[in-house]
Design a protein around this motif. Sequence first.
Motif, PDB file in Angstrom:
ATOM      1  N   GLU A  93      -2.772   3.961  13.812  1.00 54.58           N
ATOM      2  CA  GLU A  93      -1.791   3.092  14.055  1.00 54.58           C
ATOM      3  C   GLU A  93      -2.344   1.504  13.804  1.00 54.58           C
ATOM      4  N   GLU A  94      -3.594   1.263  14.133  1.00 49.14           N
ATOM      5  CA  GLU A  94      -4.017  -0.109  14.053  1.00 49.14           C
ATOM      6  C   GLU A  94      -4.350  -0.428  12.564  1.00 49.14           C
ATOM      7  N   LEU A  95      -4.859   0.535  11.889  1.00 48.98           N
ATOM      8  CA  LEU A  95      -5.265   0.549  10.466  1.00 48.98           C
ATOM      9  C   LEU A  95      -3.865   0.421   9.791  1.00 48.98           C
ATOM     10  N   PHE A  96      -2.735   0.975  10.276  1.00 52.32           N
ATOM     11  CA  PHE A  96      -1.542   0.837   9.603  1.00 52.32           C
ATOM     12  C   PHE A  96      -1.146  -0.443   9.746  1.00 52.32           C
ATOM     13  N   GLN A  97      -0.921  -1.208  10.917  1.00 54.10           N
ATOM     14  CA  GLN A  97      -0.797  -2.502  11.116  1.00 54.10           C
ATOM     15  C   GLN A  97      -1.520  -3.502  10.225  1.00 54.10           C
ATOM     16  N   LEU A  98      -2.780  -3.346  10.133  1.00 57.42           N
ATOM     17  CA  LEU A  98      -3.876  -4.265   9.398  1.00 57.42           C
ATOM     18  C   LEU A  98      -3.221  -4.204   7.981  1.00 57.42           C
ATOM     19  N   MET A  99      -3.193  -3.007   7.495  1.00 59.81           N
ATOM     20  CA  MET A  99      -2.589  -2.826   6.098  1.00 59.81           C
ATOM     21  C   MET A  99      -1.279  -3.422   5.751  1.00 59.81           C
ATOM     22  N   LYS A 100      -0.307  -3.430   6.714  1.00 64.07           N
ATOM     23  CA  LYS A 100       1.042  -4.261   6.581  1.00 64.07           C
ATOM     24  C   LYS A 100       0.800  -5.675   6.694  1.00 64.07           C
ATOM     25  N   MET A 101      -0.114  -6.249   7.524  1.00 64.03           N
ATOM     26  CA  MET A 101      -0.215  -7.358   7.211  1.00 64.03           C
ATOM     27  C   MET A 101      -1.045  -7.950   6.105  1.00 64.03           C
ATOM     28  N   ILE A 102      -2.070  -7.464   5.664  1.00 68.45           N
ATOM     29  CA  ILE A 102      -2.725  -7.816   4.348  1.00 68.45           C
ATOM     30  C   ILE A 102      -1.790  -7.682   3.284  1.00 68.45           C
ATOM     31  N   SER A 103      -1.040  -6.559   3.234  1.00 66.82           N
ATOM     32  CA  SER A 103       0.097  -6.432   2.392  1.00 66.82           C
ATOM     33  C   SER A 103       1.001  -7.732   2.386  1.00 66.82           C
ATOM     34  N   ALA A 104       1.448  -8.231   3.433  1.00 73.53           N
ATOM     35  CA  ALA A 104       2.318  -9.084   3.414  1.00 73.53           C
ATOM     36  C   ALA A 104       1.707 -10.506   3.135  1.00 73.53           C
ATOM     37  N   ILE A 105       0.316 -10.583   3.291  1.00 75.98           N
ATOM     38  CA  ILE A 105      -0.304 -11.939   3.086  1.00 75.98           C
ATOM     39  C   ILE A 105      -0.491 -11.872   1.431  1.00 75.98           C
ATOM     40  N   THR A 106      -0.744 -10.670   0.854  1.00 78.63           N
ATOM     41  CA  THR A 106      -1.193 -10.723  -0.569  1.00 78.63           C
ATOM     42  C   THR A 106      -0.093 -10.839  -1.438  1.00 78.63           C
ATOM     43  N   PHE A 107       1.142 -10.344  -1.041  1.00 80.41           N
ATOM     44  CA  PHE A 107       2.466 -10.753  -1.795  1.00 80.41           C
ATOM     45  C   PHE A 107       2.897 -12.083  -1.721  1.00 80.41           C
ATOM     46  N   HIS A 108       2.850 -12.585  -0.393  1.00 83.35           N
ATOM     47  CA  HIS A 108       3.205 -14.002  -0.088  1.00 83.35           C
ATOM     48  C   HIS A 108       2.540 -14.957  -1.145  1.00 83.35           C
ATOM     49  N   ASN A 109       1.226 -14.863  -1.330  1.00 79.91           N
ATOM     50  CA  ASN A 109       0.610 -15.611  -1.872  1.00 79.91           C
ATOM     51  C   ASN A 109       0.465 -15.393  -3.428  1.00 79.91           C
ATOM     52  N   ILE A 110       0.894 -14.047  -3.747  1.00 83.01           N
ATOM     53  CA  ILE A 110       1.180 -13.966  -5.488  1.00 83.01           C
ATOM     54  C   ILE A 110       2.438 -14.780  -5.653  1.00 83.01           C
ATOM     55  N   ILE A 111       3.523 -14.635  -4.714  1.00 83.54           N
ATOM     56  CA  ILE A 111       4.746 -15.440  -5.149  1.00 83.54           C
ATOM     57  C   ILE A 111       4.289 -16.721  -5.330  1.00 83.54           C
ATOM     58  N   GLU A 112       3.680 -17.399  -4.144  1.00 84.15           N
ATOM     59  CA  GLU A 112       3.449 -18.794  -4.235  1.00 84.15           C
ATOM     60  C   GLU A 112       2.846 -19.424  -5.532  1.00 84.15           C
ATOM     61  N   LYS A 113       1.874 -18.325  -6.024  1.00 81.51           N
ATOM     62  CA  LYS A 113       1.078 -18.746  -7.305  1.00 81.51           C
ATOM     63  C   LYS A 113       1.939 -18.801  -8.354  1.00 81.51           C
ATOM     64  N   PHE A 114       3.024 -17.843  -8.396  1.00 77.77           N
ATOM     65  CA  PHE A 114       3.814 -18.035  -9.438  1.00 77.77           C
ATOM     66  C   PHE A 114       4.943 -18.954  -9.352  1.00 77.77           C
ATOM     67  N   SER A 115       5.531 -19.169  -8.088  1.00 78.27           N
ATOM     68  CA  SER A 115       6.439 -20.090  -8.260  1.00 78.27           C
ATOM     69  C   SER A 115       6.070 -21.664  -8.298  1.00 78.27           C
ATOM     70  N   LYS A 116       4.770 -21.768  -7.746  1.00 74.72           N
ATOM     71  CA  LYS A 116       4.320 -23.076  -7.911  1.00 74.72           C
ATOM     72  C   LYS A 116       3.287 -23.328  -8.982  1.00 74.72           C
ATOM     73  N   ASP A 117       3.343 -22.323  -9.764  1.00 72.75           N
ATOM     74  CA  ASP A 117       2.377 -22.291 -10.910  1.00 72.75           C
ATOM     75  C   ASP A 117       0.711 -22.821 -10.522  1.00 72.75           C
ATOM     76  N   LEU A 118       0.378 -22.423  -9.216  1.00 76.34           N
ATOM     77  CA  LEU A 118      -1.044 -22.919  -8.932  1.00 76.34           C
ATOM     78  C   LEU A 118      -2.017 -22.722  -9.941  1.00 76.34           C
TER      79      LEU A 118
END
Length: 216
Positions: free
Chosen positions: A151-176
Motif C-alpha cells: 500500500e505504501e508503494l502504491f501511494q508512492l507511485m501515485k505521487m510520482i505519477s501526479a508529479i510527472t504528468f504535472h511537469n509534462i503539462i507545465e513543460k508543454f503549456s509554458k514551452d519551457l
Amino acid sequence: MPNETFFNLPKEKKQKLLDALHQEFTKAPLASASIAKIIAYAEIPRGSFYQYFTDKEDAYFYIFNQQTSLAMEKFLCILQSNNGDLFDTCIEFYRLIVEEQFTFFRNALLNMNSKIEESLSGIFASKEKLDHFHQVQSKLDLASLKIENEEELFQLMKMISAITFHNIIEKFSKDLPLDESIHNYQAQLQFIKHGVLQQDVCYNNNENQQTPPVHY
C-alpha cells in the motif's frame, strides 16, 4: 473498444487506419479532431468508420490506450536497465516524453478532460490498472526504498505519477526549455526521495510541538 469488424480487417488496412487515427489525434485534440480527415487519409468510406468504432471518442481512447501501454513498456525497459532504481528511471522516462518521442501525449495533456486525466494520473498506480503497478513492483529495487508494504508503494507511485504528468503539462503549456523542465522535475523528485524534514529534528511529545534541533 473497437467493434469486431475492426479486428477482422486485413493487416495493412488496419495499420493504415491506425496511422490515420494517430496522425489526426496527434495534431488535434479530441474535441476538434476531424473524422473527415481520418477517413480521407485511411481511404475508407465514412460508413466504414462507424462499422469499426462507435464514435470518435471510442477511436480516440483506443489509440490513447495503445500509447499508454507503449509508454508503460518503455518505462519498464528503462527500469530494468537502471537495475530497479525508481528515481533514475523516472528522470529518464520524463526526458523521453518531453523530448516529444511520444507526440500523441502533447495534445492529450494540453486538452485534458476528466477521463484523460484519470487515465494518465493512474498509469502506474490505479485500482483499474493493477497489472501495471505489479509489473513496476516486480522490477523495482525495493530494498533501496523505505517502503514497508504494498500500500505504501502504491501511494508512492501515485505521487510520482501526479508529479510527472504535472511537469509534462507545465513543460508543454509554458514551452519551457528542456533543461529547465528537467531541472524542475528533478528538484521535485528530490523532495520525495530524501524528504523535507531534517533528520535531527525531534519532537516534544508532551506538547506535540516541534522543537529546534540542538547542535553540539
